[in-house]
Design an enzyme around this catalytic site. Structure first.
Site, PDB file in Angstrom:
ATOM      1  CE  LYS A   1      -3.697  -2.010   3.009  1.00  0.00           C
ATOM      2  NZ  LYS A   1      -4.767  -1.425   1.649  1.00  0.00           N
TER       3      LYS A   1
ATOM      4  CG  ASP B   1      -3.199  -4.174  -0.148  1.00  0.00           C
ATOM      5  OD1 ASP B   1      -3.968  -4.621   1.401  1.00  0.00           O
ATOM      6  OD2 ASP B   1      -4.033  -2.931  -0.607  1.00  0.00           O
TER       7      ASP B   1
ATOM      8  NE  ARG C   1     -10.507 -10.146  -1.712  1.00  0.00           N
ATOM      9  CZ  ARG C   1     -11.183  -9.254  -2.610  1.00  0.00           C
ATOM     10  NH1 ARG C   1     -11.621  -9.200  -4.458  1.00  0.00           N
ATOM     11  NH2 ARG C   1     -10.919  -7.739  -3.052  1.00  0.00           N
TER      12      ARG C   1
HETATM   13  N1  BES Z   1      -8.203  -4.106   4.861  1.00  0.00           N
HETATM   14  C1  BES Z   1      -8.355  -3.245   3.182  1.00  0.00           C
HETATM   15  C2  BES Z   1      -9.844  -2.586   2.474  1.00  0.00           C
HETATM   16  C3  BES Z   1      -9.046  -1.417   3.253  1.00  0.00           C
HETATM   17  C4  BES Z   1      -9.070  -0.676   2.623  1.00  0.00           C
HETATM   18  C5  BES Z   1     -10.335  -1.065   4.643  1.00  0.00           C
HETATM   19  C6  BES Z   1      -8.983   1.225   2.508  1.00  0.00           C
HETATM   20  C7  BES Z   1     -10.277   0.508   4.435  1.00  0.00           C
HETATM   21  C8  BES Z   1     -10.009   1.685   4.111  1.00  0.00           C
HETATM   22  C9  BES Z   1      -8.553  -4.680   2.175  1.00  0.00           C
HETATM   23  O1  BES Z   1      -7.401  -5.987   2.849  1.00  0.00           O
HETATM   24  C10 BES Z   1      -7.745  -3.939   1.234  1.00  0.00           C
HETATM   25  O2  BES Z   1      -6.449  -4.182   1.351  1.00  0.00           O
HETATM   26  N2  BES Z   1      -8.067  -4.309  -0.501  1.00  0.00           N
HETATM   27  C11 BES Z   1      -8.215  -3.995  -0.977  1.00  0.00           C
HETATM   28  C12 BES Z   1      -8.643  -5.021  -2.775  1.00  0.00           C
HETATM   29  C13 BES Z   1      -8.423  -4.283  -4.012  1.00  0.00           C
HETATM   30  C14 BES Z   1      -6.883  -4.863  -3.976  1.00  0.00           C
HETATM   31  C15 BES Z   1      -8.842  -5.430  -4.439  1.00  0.00           C
HETATM   32  C16 BES Z   1      -8.777  -2.531  -1.493  1.00  0.00           C
HETATM   33  O3  BES Z   1      -9.870  -1.836  -1.148  1.00  0.00           O
HETATM   34  O4  BES Z   1      -7.926  -1.656  -2.458  1.00  0.00           O
HETATM   35 ZN    ZN Z   2      -7.027  -5.659   4.819  1.00  0.00          ZN
HETATM   36 MN    MN Z   3      -5.260  -5.150   2.574  1.00  0.00          MN
END
Ligand code: BES
Ligand code: ZN
Ligand code: MN
Length: 485
Positions: A269, A339, A343
């Protein structure tokens, strides 16, 4: 915090002995039947222009003649709904925060007090006194408030008592969830979540079992293991059970995402706001909070809480984009984006849930940024193909003032998960990202009634008020209680 109810009709408020008498004014006119002395004070204040009917105003008066309470506090409210009442009580308690009031008694003027009002009062009071101090012991204490009384009529008291007891339990659960989630990643580790679960188990009569990496390997949770393998912090798979009903009764199972820190892994990230990924165990925290509330209430229901907990880190041992793993279900997954780890840990926990022959399974996860874009910070995303279960959860959220909103799960969205190298990929395109995440989970939930709550927008606040909200403990507790005998 101590809570109780006390019979005090609107006409007798001047006789209530307390440090502060908080009168919530729902509506614009002086409420009919209001205590004459209180009404006179109110009229004087409004005549002087110190209080208007604009909602959210507070006025603290000291030692008003012929009023037993040391302080008389007026708070204006939008209307008499529990939601507006909760806000108004919050404003009133904030006005008293730095003062010397240990005991506050609260009256609602202009409408009948219902159990939902009492519940809202408990939540507002818990919110008013919560201060995060674990890694900041210098933070100023919340003030002396230690007892809150809901004033009501004798006729309403039995039901209001029930609402207050429920609200107090939910408030404890919310506070527990907040405290867990607020603790930083170097404090709130998977092992810490396991120890919290064990502590709850001892205190509230839950059966708690914690699986370690070896156990999880033996079971074959390849997806969960893939996420955990990049971290030096040991993973924990936590199962906590509340047996409030007969052994034969099918339990409700709650499955919480417990990523105690989400760097994104190799699909790392950006640095900005990455600290907020310590909240990525908000789902797990809400499962602990709900277990606590349900057990404290000794609800006649069987409840299983499952938490998959680990860190998502980049390292020489971390899972790489393109790696294929075998989930506990036997289905293979091409990990296209490390990331999208939530899931991956949830799918194995959802398969594990089958062994409980559940009446329903609800997973709770800070799963996607896309859900925040879709719904913002007010409503959690609800995903389910089961109309009856979805309606139950929507109703529970409304009743708890912890609302969610149903999102679609049409088969067409599932096509985005196709992979040339495995049964599925773990991501789809950006568009509809919270839905494809749900579709991924759905592939593991064929054996029971299932719903998914994406709490990415509701589990915490950013900016000045950065911190956990403790949501959706209220929604979940209402849902589980609605299934109790
Ligand atoms: N924990 C994050 C989701 C998240 C992001 C929660 C921002 C709150 C604020 C999750 O693990 C994640 O990184 N999801 C990705 C998925 C993508 C790679 C398909 C996302 O939402 O960017
Ligand atoms: Zn996450
Ligand atoms: Mn993530």
């Amino acid at each position: 915090m101590d809570f109780n109810t006390q019979v005090a009709p609107l006409g007798g408020l001047s006789k209530v002995e307390t440090d502060a008498l908080l009168v919530v004014l729902a509506g614009t006119s002086v409420p009919v039947g209001l205590d004459k002395t209180v009404a006179a004070a109110l009229k004087a204040a409004t005549d002087a222009g110190d209080l208007t009917s604009k909602p959210g105003q507070t006025l603290v008066l000291h030692h008003v003649a012929r009023i037993q309470a040391a302080r008389l506090v007026f708070v204006t409210s939008n209307n008499a709904s529990p939601k507006a009442f909760q806000k108004a009580v919050g404003a009133g308690l904030a006005a008293l925060k730095t003062g010397g009031s240990k005991h506050v008694a609260v009256a609602l003027a202009g409408a009948d007090v219902t159990p939902a009002h009492a519940e809202a009062l408990a939540l507002a009071a818990a919110e008013a006194v919560y201060v995060y101090r674990h890694t900041k012991p210098s933070a100023p204490a919340a003030g002396p408030l230690s007892k809150v009384t809901m004033l009501c009529t004798a006729a309403a008291k039995p039901d209001v008592d029930i609402g207050l007891t429920r609200g107090a339990a939910i408030a404890e659960g919310v506070t527990l969830a907040r405290e867990c989630a607020n603790r930083p990643g170097n404090h709130c580790t998977p092992s810490y979540l396991a120890s919290e679960a064990r502590r709850l188990g001892k205190g509230f009569g839950l059966k708690v079992e914690v699986l370690d990496r070896k156990d999880v390997e033996k079971l074959g949770m390849g997806a969960f293991l893939a996420v955990a393998q990049g971290s030096d912090e040991p993973l924990k798979f936590i199962v906590a059970r509340w047996q409030g009903a007969g052994k034969a009764e099918a339990p409700v199972v709650l499955v919480g995402k417990g990523i105690t820190f989400d760097t994104g892994g190799i699909s790392i990230k950006p640095a900005a706001e990455m600290d907020e990924m310590k909240f990525d165990m908000g789902g797990a925290a809400s499962v602990l909070g709900t277990l606590r509330a349900v057990a404290q209430l000794k609800a006649k229901v069987n409840l299983v809480g499952i938490i998959a907990a680990c860190e998502n880190m980049p390292s020489g041992r971390a899972v790489k984009p393109g790696d294929v793993v075998r989930s506990l279900s036997g289905q293979t997954i091409e990990i296209l984006n490390t990331d999208a780890e939530g899931r991956l840990i949830l799918c194995d926990a959802l398969t594990y849930a089958e062994r409980f022959k559940p009446a329903a399974v609800v997973d709770i996860a800070t799963l996607t940024g896309a859900c925040v874009i879709a719904l913002g910070h007010h409503r959690s995303g609800l995903f389910s193909a089961d109309d009856a279960l979805a309606s139950e959860l929507v109703a529970a959220g409304d009743a708890a003032l912890d609302p969610c909103w149903r999102m679609p799960v049409d088969d067409e969205y599932d096509e985005a998960l196709k992979s040339n190298f495995a049964d599925m990929g773990n991501v789809g395109p950006r568009a509809g990202g919270s839905i494809t995440a749900a579709m991924f989970l759905k592939r593991f939930t064929g054996k029971y009634a299932w719903a998914h709550l994406d709490i990415a927008g509701t589990a915490w606040k950013s900016g000045q008020a950065k911190g956990s909200t403790g949501r959706p403990v209220g929604l979940l507790t209402h849902f589980v209680l609605s299934r109790a005998r």
